[in-house]
Design an enzyme around this catalytic site. Sequence first.
Site, mmCIF file in Angstrom:
data_model
loop_
_atom_site.group_PDB
_atom_site.id
_atom_site.type_symbol
_atom_site.label_atom_id
_atom_site.label_comp_id
_atom_site.label_asym_id
_atom_site.label_seq_id
_atom_site.Cartn_x
_atom_site.Cartn_y
_atom_site.Cartn_z
ATOM 1 N N HIS A 203 7.367 10.494 -0.457
ATOM 2 C CA HIS A 203 7.125 9.340 0.419
ATOM 3 C C HIS A 203 8.210 8.281 0.220
ATOM 4 C CE1 HIS A 203 3.640 7.261 2.735
ATOM 5 N NE2 HIS A 203 4.815 6.835 3.168
ATOM 6 N N GLU B 148 -1.572 12.234 -1.771
ATOM 7 C CA GLU B 148 -0.344 11.888 -2.485
ATOM 8 C C GLU B 148 -0.708 11.337 -3.853
ATOM 9 O OE1 GLU B 148 1.932 9.261 0.015
ATOM 10 O OE2 GLU B 148 2.178 10.774 1.570
ATOM 11 N N ARG C 270 2.732 10.482 8.708
ATOM 12 C CA ARG C 270 1.573 10.439 7.830
ATOM 13 C C ARG C 270 1.121 11.870 7.573
ATOM 14 N NH1 ARG C 270 2.994 6.162 6.702
ATOM 15 N NH2 ARG C 270 1.857 4.173 6.665
#
Length: 334
Positions: free
Chosen positions: A289, A270, A241
């Site tokens: 991601h 993000e 994370r």
Amino acid sequence: MLVTTAYLQPGGEVDQLLRDAGFRTLFARPADRDGAGEQDGADVRSLRSAVARAAAVGIVAGTDPFTADVLAASPGLRVVGRCGAGYDNVDVAAAARLGIAVTHSPGANRIAVAEHVLGLLVGCARGIPQSVADVRAGGWSAPSGRELAGATLGVVGLGSIGRTVARLGLAIGMRVVGHDPLPDRAFLAETGVAALSLDGVLSEADFVTLHLALDASTRHLIDGAALRRMRPGAYLINTARGGVVDEQALADALAEGRLAGAALDVTEREPLPPDSPLRAFDNVLVTGHIAGATAEARSRSSLMAARQVLDVLAGRTPEHLVGPGAVASRAGVR
């Protein structure tokens, strides 16, 4: 049943599973929602509207921000099933107050994430992205990389994914050390992975890879002080994370030349903001991601999430319940 996971499609295997169980499905993924993704507030408002409109009893969820306000939008909501291991996007305390069960899907994407880490390790060690960019621009430079075999891999977090990464490191000849508050002693004995303190891992590893959940105890765990404890010329890899790493401190460490580079699949915000200081460094590799984004992992994760949602709605205890002691009467889990 509301489905908000971005990669799930009407008519797909999760949709079919839910319909076969007798539920009507409504898909409201980020790209489908008016205003979603424009900014955090707009995304929350559009998600709340979708939850209220569906009058959902169960949600198969992606990375959407399930705040207390969103969770309260459907009075009949009994369960949120996360497609993925992390659940920091769900206000678990609010869910508990509302009697809503929260489940997640740990381990479903461990192979995909571990393979991505291996790719980032090779990319860092050999400068592959930089070489591709150089050739594309007309160059043909050949700087020296380094071999992974014989280097020390430090794994911070020896859960399902961390252990799989450790095994891959061992398979290619790396020495592997790890840190975990509750290490699996059988795994350590079987593999020979050395269990060290966090400081020990940071000071010994040539490559440090992070595999931690994000909570109050791990937010900015890798801060300026931690980065100063890393070996000069080491690499940092984060597929966990974004909030685990203090990105400004990382940028400072890179600017000072203390680290050889970093590879991040996750960032604090993000997408990575245009003004992020990390964009200034050629030795920082950022992927969007995608570590767990294989067709196989997504299938395992989403089906696991959907089955657990159905378990809760049938009154059964799901396999991966977040905070089982906190589930109140609305969920009715036994």
